[in-house]
Design a protein around this motif. Structure first.
Motif, PDB file in Angstrom:
ATOM      1  N   GLN A  96      -6.186  -1.337  -0.863  1.00  0.00           N
ATOM      2  CA  GLN A  96      -6.191  -2.346  -1.911  1.00  0.00           C
ATOM      3  C   GLN A  96      -7.500  -2.281  -2.677  1.00  0.00           C
ATOM      4  OE1 GLN A  96      -5.487  -6.372  -0.501  1.00  0.00           O
ATOM      5  NE2 GLN A  96      -4.686  -6.988  -2.487  1.00  0.00           N
ATOM      6  N   TYR A  97      -7.371  -2.122  -3.987  1.00  0.00           N
ATOM      7  CA  TYR A  97      -8.523  -2.164  -4.877  1.00  0.00           C
ATOM      8  C   TYR A  97      -8.742  -3.611  -5.308  1.00  0.00           C
ATOM      9  CZ  TYR A  97      -7.561   2.842  -5.228  1.00  0.00           C
ATOM     10  OH  TYR A  97      -7.331   4.163  -4.943  1.00  0.00           O
ATOM     11  N   PRO A  98      -9.970  -3.987  -5.677  1.00  0.00           N
ATOM     12  CA  PRO A  98     -10.223  -5.359  -6.107  1.00  0.00           C
ATOM     13  C   PRO A  98      -9.307  -5.773  -7.248  1.00  0.00           C
ATOM     14  CG  PRO A  98     -12.283  -4.198  -5.773  1.00  0.00           C
ATOM     15  CD  PRO A  98     -11.189  -3.170  -5.632  1.00  0.00           C
ATOM     16  N   GLY A  99      -8.669  -6.917  -7.080  1.00  0.00           N
ATOM     17  CA  GLY A  99      -7.802  -7.442  -8.122  1.00  0.00           C
ATOM     18  C   GLY A  99      -6.460  -6.754  -8.256  1.00  0.00           C
ATOM     19  N   LYS A 100      -6.154  -5.842  -7.333  1.00  0.00           N
ATOM     20  CA  LYS A 100      -4.901  -5.082  -7.407  1.00  0.00           C
ATOM     21  C   LYS A 100      -4.031  -5.370  -6.193  1.00  0.00           C
ATOM     22  CE  LYS A 100      -6.119  -2.703 -11.096  1.00  0.00           C
ATOM     23  NZ  LYS A 100      -5.410  -2.810 -12.390  1.00  0.00           N
ATOM     24  N   GLU A 101      -2.750  -5.005  -6.291  1.00  0.00           N
ATOM     25  CA  GLU A 101      -1.843  -5.113  -5.169  1.00  0.00           C
ATOM     26  C   GLU A 101      -2.117  -3.994  -4.160  1.00  0.00           C
ATOM     27  OE1 GLU A 101      -0.246  -8.452  -6.479  1.00  0.00           O
ATOM     28  OE2 GLU A 101       0.614  -7.462  -4.727  1.00  0.00           O
ATOM     29  N   ARG A 102      -1.734  -4.247  -2.916  1.00  0.00           N
ATOM     30  CA  ARG A 102      -1.841  -3.183  -1.923  1.00  0.00           C
ATOM     31  C   ARG A 102      -0.895  -2.051  -2.280  1.00  0.00           C
ATOM     32  NH1 ARG A 102      -2.190  -7.016   3.448  1.00  0.00           N
ATOM     33  NH2 ARG A 102      -4.222  -7.849   2.877  1.00  0.00           N
ATOM     34  N   GLU A 103      -1.354  -0.820  -2.023  1.00  0.00           N
ATOM     35  CA  GLU A 103      -0.519   0.326  -2.323  1.00  0.00           C
ATOM     36  C   GLU A 103      -0.422   1.229  -1.107  1.00  0.00           C
ATOM     37  OE1 GLU A 103      -2.781   1.886  -5.691  1.00  0.00           O
ATOM     38  OE2 GLU A 103      -3.520   3.498  -4.399  1.00  0.00           O
ATOM     39  N   PHE A 104       0.710   1.880  -0.999  1.00  0.00           N
ATOM     40  CA  PHE A 104       0.990   2.736   0.146  1.00  0.00           C
ATOM     41  C   PHE A 104       0.111   3.972   0.117  1.00  0.00           C
ATOM     42  CE2 PHE A 104       3.565   4.522   3.448  1.00  0.00           C
ATOM     43  CZ  PHE A 104       3.682   5.867   3.151  1.00  0.00           C
ATOM     44  N   VAL A 105      -0.385   4.345   1.302  1.00  0.00           N
ATOM     45  CA  VAL A 105      -1.184   5.558   1.444  1.00  0.00           C
ATOM     46  C   VAL A 105      -0.457   6.570   2.328  1.00  0.00           C
ATOM     47  CG1 VAL A 105      -3.346   6.508   2.317  1.00  0.00           C
ATOM     48  CG2 VAL A 105      -3.344   4.305   1.134  1.00  0.00           C
ATOM     49  N   ALA A 106      -0.047   6.122   3.526  1.00  0.00           N
ATOM     50  CA  ALA A 106       0.599   7.023   4.485  1.00  0.00           C
ATOM     51  C   ALA A 106       1.402   6.198   5.476  1.00  0.00           C
ATOM     52  CB  ALA A 106      -0.441   7.859   5.228  1.00  0.00           C
ATOM     53  N   GLY A 107       2.399   6.830   6.100  1.00  0.00           N
ATOM     54  CA  GLY A 107       3.196   6.090   7.065  1.00  0.00           C
ATOM     55  C   GLY A 107       4.012   6.960   7.979  1.00  0.00           C
ATOM     56  N   PHE A 108       4.405   6.393   9.113  1.00  0.00           N
ATOM     57  CA  PHE A 108       5.375   6.975  10.045  1.00  0.00           C
ATOM     58  C   PHE A 108       6.689   6.234   9.887  1.00  0.00           C
ATOM     59  CE2 PHE A 108       3.464   9.899  12.902  1.00  0.00           C
ATOM     60  CZ  PHE A 108       2.164   9.498  13.159  1.00  0.00           C
ATOM     61  N   PHE A 109       7.785   6.957   9.827  1.00  0.00           N
ATOM     62  CA  PHE A 109       9.087   6.308   9.838  1.00  0.00           C
ATOM     63  C   PHE A 109       9.711   6.544  11.201  1.00  0.00           C
ATOM     64  CE2 PHE A 109      12.571   4.150   8.348  1.00  0.00           C
ATOM     65  CZ  PHE A 109      13.738   4.883   8.384  1.00  0.00           C
ATOM     66  N   ARG A 110       9.986   5.498  11.936  1.00  0.00           N
ATOM     67  CA  ARG A 110      10.403   5.616  13.338  1.00  0.00           C
ATOM     68  C   ARG A 110      11.749   6.300  13.486  1.00  0.00           C
ATOM     69  NH1 ARG A 110      12.630   0.281  16.161  1.00  0.00           N
ATOM     70  NH2 ARG A 110      13.807   1.899  17.208  1.00  0.00           N
ATOM     71  N   ASN A 111      12.641   6.144  12.521  1.00  0.00           N
ATOM     72  CA  ASN A 111      14.005   6.649  12.704  1.00  0.00           C
ATOM     73  C   ASN A 111      14.080   8.173  12.710  1.00  0.00           C
ATOM     74  OD1 ASN A 111      14.391   3.906  12.430  1.00  0.00           O
ATOM     75  ND2 ASN A 111      16.250   4.117  11.237  1.00  0.00           N
ATOM     76  N   ASN A 112      13.175   8.854  12.018  1.00  0.00           N
ATOM     77  CA  ASN A 112      13.216  10.313  12.009  1.00  0.00           C
ATOM     78  C   ASN A 112      11.913  10.951  12.504  1.00  0.00           C
ATOM     79  OD1 ASN A 112      11.449  10.032   9.874  1.00  0.00           O
ATOM     80  ND2 ASN A 112      12.927  10.612   8.300  1.00  0.00           N
ATOM     81  N   GLY A 113      10.926  10.108  12.822  1.00  0.00           N
ATOM     82  CA  GLY A 113       9.671  10.622  13.365  1.00  0.00           C
ATOM     83  C   GLY A 113       8.810  11.360  12.370  1.00  0.00           C
ATOM     84  N   ARG A 114       9.125  11.236  11.095  1.00  0.00           N
ATOM     85  CA  ARG A 114       8.383  11.983  10.073  1.00  0.00           C
ATOM     86  C   ARG A 114       7.261  11.137   9.485  1.00  0.00           C
ATOM     87  NH1 ARG A 114      12.429  14.719   5.910  1.00  0.00           N
ATOM     88  NH2 ARG A 114      10.412  15.411   5.101  1.00  0.00           N
ATOM     89  N   THR A 115       6.309  11.844   8.876  1.00  0.00           N
ATOM     90  CA  THR A 115       5.210  11.184   8.187  1.00  0.00           C
ATOM     91  C   THR A 115       5.389  11.313   6.686  1.00  0.00           C
ATOM     92  OG1 THR A 115       3.877  13.200   8.326  1.00  0.00           O
ATOM     93  CG2 THR A 115       3.592  11.576  10.080  1.00  0.00           C
TER      94      THR A 115
END
Length: 126
Positions: free
Chosen positions: A39-58
């Motif tokens: 999150q940058y000042p004054g901005k909404e949170r934005e996605f950077v990286a993630g794990f998806f449990r259903n397929n185990g992928r990043t």
């Protein structure tokens, strides 16, 4: 009560590296989809990286592909984000969160997460 604790942020010069950690207080974290956001000042949170449990992928935002790596240690109820080749535009507060019921199209949406930690500040100097 669910608690998430992010750590590992700091001040680093452009081109440097940091390793962020996220530890959860509940065992369900280790079997959940997990997202790192910033999150940058004054901005909404934005996605950077993630794990998806259903397929185990990043998954990564295009702005960090090839530079950031997400990993997890289920035995320690922890998720990590390795930040390499940092740029000044990576300066932000970084957060993690998790959910067991996410569908893939929701992984990148901060509104789909409920818990959030206090975040950890990453500052990259030119």
């Amino acid at each position: 009560q669910v608690q998430l604790v992010e750590s590992g942020g700091g001040l680093v010069q452009a081109g440097g590296s940091l390793r962020l950690s996220c530890v959860a207080s509940v065992r369900s974290f280790s079997t959940s989809s997990v997202g790192w956001f910033r999150q940058y000042p004054g901005k909404e949170r934005e996605f950077v990286a993630g794990f998806f449990r259903n397929n185990g992928r990043t998954y990564y935002d295009d702005s960090v592909k090839g530079r950031f790596t997400i990993s997890r240690d289920n035995a320690k109820n922890s998720v990590f984000l390795q930040l390499n080749s940092l740029k000044p535009e990576d300066t932000a507060v970084y957060y993690c969160d998790f959910d067991q019921r996410l569908i893939l199209t929701s992984l990148r949406l901060p509104a789909q997460y409920a818990y959030w930690g206090q975040g950890t500040q990453v500052t990259v100097s030119p």
